[in-house]
Scaffold this motif. Structure first.
Motif, short mmCIF file in Angstrom:
data_model
loop_
_atom_site.label_atom_id
_atom_site.label_comp_id
_atom_site.label_asym_id
_atom_site.label_seq_id
_atom_site.Cartn_x
_atom_site.Cartn_y
_atom_site.Cartn_z
N SER A 1 0.83 -1.17 0.00
CA SER A 1 0.00 0.00 0.00
C SER A 1 0.88 1.25 0.00
O SER A 1 1.91 1.28 0.66
CB SER A 1 -0.88 -0.04 1.23
OG SER A 1 -1.52 1.19 1.42
N TYR A 47 -4.86 1.06 -7.82
CA TYR A 47 -4.89 2.45 -7.39
C TYR A 47 -5.16 3.43 -8.52
O TYR A 47 -5.41 4.60 -8.28
CB TYR A 47 -3.56 2.83 -6.72
CG TYR A 47 -3.33 2.05 -5.45
CD1 TYR A 47 -4.01 2.35 -4.28
CD2 TYR A 47 -2.42 0.99 -5.43
CE1 TYR A 47 -3.81 1.62 -3.13
CE2 TYR A 47 -2.21 0.26 -4.27
CZ TYR A 47 -2.91 0.59 -3.13
OH TYR A 47 -2.70 -0.13 -1.98
N GLU A 48 -5.05 2.98 -9.75
CA GLU A 48 -5.21 3.89 -10.88
C GLU A 48 -6.67 3.95 -11.32
O GLU A 48 -7.34 2.94 -11.43
CB GLU A 48 -4.34 3.41 -12.05
CG GLU A 48 -2.86 3.25 -11.70
CD GLU A 48 -2.22 4.51 -11.14
OE1 GLU A 48 -2.54 5.61 -11.62
OE2 GLU A 48 -1.43 4.38 -10.18
N HIS A 49 -7.13 5.17 -11.57
CA HIS A 49 -8.50 5.36 -12.08
C HIS A 49 -8.48 5.23 -13.60
O HIS A 49 -7.50 5.60 -14.21
CB HIS A 49 -9.01 6.76 -11.71
CG HIS A 49 -9.23 6.93 -10.24
ND1 HIS A 49 -8.33 7.56 -9.45
CD2 HIS A 49 -10.23 6.53 -9.44
CE1 HIS A 49 -8.77 7.56 -8.21
NE2 HIS A 49 -9.92 6.94 -8.17
N GLN A 88 -10.01 6.54 -0.28
CA GLN A 88 -8.64 6.72 0.19
C GLN A 88 -8.28 8.19 0.15
O GLN A 88 -8.44 8.86 -0.87
CB GLN A 88 -7.68 5.92 -0.68
CG GLN A 88 -6.25 6.02 -0.17
CD GLN A 88 -5.38 4.92 -0.72
OE1 GLN A 88 -5.84 3.80 -0.93
NE2 GLN A 88 -4.14 5.22 -0.95
N CYS A 89 -7.80 8.70 1.28
CA CYS A 89 -7.34 10.08 1.38
C CYS A 89 -6.16 10.26 0.44
O CYS A 89 -5.20 9.48 0.47
CB CYS A 89 -6.94 10.37 2.82
SG CYS A 89 -6.42 12.07 3.10
N THR A 90 -6.22 11.26 -0.41
CA THR A 90 -5.13 11.47 -1.38
C THR A 90 -4.05 12.40 -0.87
O THR A 90 -3.02 12.56 -1.52
CB THR A 90 -5.70 12.02 -2.71
OG1 THR A 90 -6.41 13.24 -2.44
CG2 THR A 90 -6.62 11.00 -3.37
N ASP A 91 -4.25 13.00 0.30
CA ASP A 91 -3.22 13.83 0.92
C ASP A 91 -2.20 12.90 1.56
O ASP A 91 -2.49 12.25 2.56
CB ASP A 91 -3.87 14.74 1.96
CG ASP A 91 -2.88 15.68 2.63
OD1 ASP A 91 -1.66 15.46 2.54
OD2 ASP A 91 -3.35 16.65 3.27
N THR A 92 -1.01 12.83 0.99
CA THR A 92 0.00 11.88 1.45
C THR A 92 0.58 12.22 2.83
O THR A 92 1.32 11.43 3.38
CB THR A 92 1.15 11.77 0.43
OG1 THR A 92 1.73 13.07 0.24
CG2 THR A 92 0.65 11.23 -0.90
N HIS A 97 -8.99 11.49 6.28
CA HIS A 97 -9.55 12.83 6.23
C HIS A 97 -10.48 12.98 7.42
O HIS A 97 -11.35 12.14 7.64
CB HIS A 97 -10.33 13.01 4.92
CG HIS A 97 -11.10 14.28 4.86
ND1 HIS A 97 -10.50 15.49 4.59
CD2 HIS A 97 -12.42 14.54 5.04
CE1 HIS A 97 -11.42 16.44 4.61
NE2 HIS A 97 -12.59 15.89 4.88
N GLY A 110 -11.45 7.65 4.52
CA GLY A 110 -10.34 7.63 3.60
C GLY A 110 -9.15 6.78 3.94
O GLY A 110 -8.08 6.99 3.38
N GLY A 112 -8.61 3.95 2.93
CA GLY A 112 -8.41 2.97 1.86
C GLY A 112 -8.64 1.57 2.41
O GLY A 112 -9.51 1.35 3.23
#
Length: 132
Positions: A1, A47-49, A88-92, A97, A110, A112
């Motif tokens: 992950s 993970y890819e849209h 999934q929270c996209t803020d690394t 969130h 989020g 994931g």
């Protein structure tokens, strides 16, 4: 992950590279024995849209082979499969969130696919941050 990415993980992968199917499908071998003696085994990630709407058997056959080699015997017939889509929270810089949506109500979302693993720590951190 991606949440577990680190220089230590990069070093481990360099010393013990993942098989092609494991790397391609971002596999993590998880195995839990259920109360009835059965096993829950997983899992793969995407993970890819856009996400695929179907499941592909090759990664599951690979996981089955790995588990059978670890257990030293064939697995019984698989009774159930599921495919989940997780927010999934996209803020690394953070795993989840958190947002107050009204007085006394907070949205925490989020993680994931890490919710089952991290939920106790997420709950504790949230309670501490909010002063509960």
């Amino acid at each position: 992950s991606p949440a577990y990415g680190s220089p230590a993980l990069d070093e481990l992968n360099a010393r013990q590279p993942q098989s092609a199917p494991a790397a391609e499908h971002r596999m993590q071998l998880l195995m839990v024995q259920r109360a009835d003696g059965g096993l829950t085994i997983g899992d793969t990630h995407e993970y890819e849209h856009p996400f695929a709407f179907d499941t592909v058997e090759d990664p599951y056959e690979h996981l089955t082979g790995v588990v059978e080699s670890l257990l030293g015997r064939p697995l019984p017939r698989i009774r159930h499969r599921w495919a989940g889509v997780y927010a999934q929270c996209t803020d690394t810089r953070r795993v989840v969130h958190r947002q107050q949506v009204r007085d006394g109500a907070w949205l925490v979302t989020g993680p994931g696919g890490r919710g089952m693993t991290c939920s106790p720590a997420i709950a504790e951190t949230t309670a501490n941050e909010l002063g509960w």
